[in-house]
Scaffold this motif. Structure first.
Motif, PDB file in Angstrom:
ATOM      1  N   LEU A  17      30.100-101.049 -44.431  1.00 11.74           N
ATOM      2  CA  LEU A  17      30.293-102.453 -44.073  1.00 11.74           C
ATOM      3  C   LEU A  17      28.943-103.159 -43.991  1.00 11.74           C
ATOM      4  O   LEU A  17      28.144-102.868 -43.098  1.00 11.74           O
ATOM      5  N   VAL A  19      26.557-106.042 -42.940  1.00 14.33           N
ATOM      6  CA  VAL A  19      26.509-107.115 -41.936  1.00 14.33           C
ATOM      7  C   VAL A  19      25.053-107.551 -41.777  1.00 14.33           C
ATOM      8  O   VAL A  19      24.206-106.751 -41.391  1.00 14.33           O
ATOM      9  N   TYR A  24      26.335-100.740 -42.515  1.00 17.34           N
ATOM     10  CA  TYR A  24      26.780 -99.814 -41.471  1.00 17.34           C
ATOM     11  C   TYR A  24      27.781 -98.853 -42.094  1.00 17.34           C
ATOM     12  O   TYR A  24      28.721 -99.285 -42.760  1.00 17.34           O
ATOM     13  N   TYR A  67      38.159-100.544 -31.072  1.00 18.54           N
ATOM     14  CA  TYR A  67      37.025-100.735 -31.973  1.00 18.54           C
ATOM     15  C   TYR A  67      36.045 -99.576 -31.880  1.00 18.54           C
ATOM     16  O   TYR A  67      35.508 -99.121 -32.889  1.00 18.54           O
ATOM     17  N   LEU A  71      35.338 -97.397 -35.192  1.00 14.34           N
ATOM     18  CA  LEU A  71      33.992 -97.550 -35.736  1.00 14.34           C
ATOM     19  C   LEU A  71      33.084 -96.367 -35.436  1.00 14.34           C
ATOM     20  O   LEU A  71      32.047 -96.213 -36.081  1.00 14.34           O
ATOM     21  N   TYR A  75      29.858 -98.655 -33.698  1.00 16.90           N
ATOM     22  CA  TYR A  75      30.118 -99.628 -32.628  1.00 16.90           C
ATOM     23  C   TYR A  75      28.856 -99.833 -31.794  1.00 16.90           C
ATOM     24  O   TYR A  75      28.407-100.960 -31.583  1.00 16.90           O
ATOM     25  N   LEU A  78      26.045-101.533 -33.823  1.00 16.68           N
ATOM     26  CA  LEU A  78      26.242-102.981 -33.956  1.00 16.68           C
ATOM     27  C   LEU A  78      25.796-103.706 -32.685  1.00 16.68           C
ATOM     28  O   LEU A  78      25.122-104.735 -32.747  1.00 16.68           O
ATOM     29  N   LYS A  87      31.803-110.725 -34.969  1.00 15.41           N
ATOM     30  CA  LYS A  87      31.549-109.879 -36.142  1.00 15.41           C
ATOM     31  C   LYS A  87      31.917-108.426 -35.857  1.00 15.41           C
ATOM     32  O   LYS A  87      32.412-107.719 -36.746  1.00 15.41           O
ATOM     33  N   HIS A  90      35.566-108.224 -36.290  1.00 18.23           N
ATOM     34  CA  HIS A  90      35.914-108.248 -37.711  1.00 18.23           C
ATOM     35  C   HIS A  90      35.695-106.865 -38.334  1.00 18.23           C
ATOM     36  O   HIS A  90      36.533-106.384 -39.093  1.00 18.23           O
ATOM     37  N   CYS A  91      34.588-106.232 -37.967  1.00 16.11           N
ATOM     38  CA  CYS A  91      34.321-104.868 -38.452  1.00 16.11           C
ATOM     39  C   CYS A  91      35.380-103.903 -37.929  1.00 16.11           C
ATOM     40  O   CYS A  91      35.869-103.038 -38.673  1.00 16.11           O
ATOM     41  N   THR A  94      38.717-104.402 -39.654  1.00 13.76           N
ATOM     42  CA  THR A  94      38.585-103.893 -41.021  1.00 13.76           C
ATOM     43  C   THR A  94      38.690-102.367 -41.033  1.00 13.76           C
ATOM     44  O   THR A  94      39.423-101.787 -41.843  1.00 13.76           O
ATOM     45  N   TRP A 110      38.381-108.036 -44.931  1.00 16.12           N
ATOM     46  CA  TRP A 110      36.935-108.223 -44.857  1.00 16.12           C
ATOM     47  C   TRP A 110      36.528-109.551 -45.491  1.00 16.12           C
ATOM     48  O   TRP A 110      35.689-110.267 -44.978  1.00 16.12           O
TER      49      TRP A 110
END
Length: 130
Positions: A17, A19, A24, A67, A71, A75, A78, A87, A90-91, A94, A110
């Motif tokens: 992903l 960003v 990431y 999340y 992730l 996580y 980020l 964001k 959103h990740c 996704t 995404w």
């Protein structure tokens, strides 16, 4: 008799992903997380179709936990990089869609404009239940 090529030679089970200029790398989901996501997706589909479900509500803490689960270490990465909560969400969504469904569905989310979805959510939240 057919001979199978080693799955690791062609199967990519991670998710990249991008960003803010950084990529990431979301690790593959464990069986436990994968089954949890599929169960959550099935409950969401049932609820959308007006069926009663036997699932716990996803409160703010549950959302953060989801999340973090989907992730993995990304996580914390980020957060450490100062990425905004919008964001990160959103990740997270996704990654959830990628785990629960497939990469194409995740990619469609995404690319979606999060601002375009906001009015729909506000309209639903503003409806009276009286």
């Amino acid at each position: 008799m057919a001979k199978f090529t080693d799955l690791n030679e062609f199967f990519n089970d991670g998710l990249a992903l991008p960003v803010g200029g950084k990529v990431y790398h979301v690790p593959p989901a464990s069986a436990e997380v994968g089954l949890f996501c599929q169960k959550l997706m099935a409950a969401g589909i049932s609820a959308a179709n007006g069926q009663e479900i036997d699932a716990a509500d996803l409160d703010d803490d549950g959302e953060k936990d989801l999340y973090r689960r989907v992730l993995g270490d990304v996580y914390d990465e980020l957060i450490a990089d100062g990425v905004s909560w919008a964001k990160i969400k959103h990740c997270g969504v996704t990654a959830f869609l990628w785990i629960a469904t497939d990469e194409d569905t995740a990619a469609k989310h995404w690319r979606a404009d999060p601002e375009a979805e906001a009015p729909k959510a506000k309209a639903r939240a503003g409806r009276s239940t009286r």
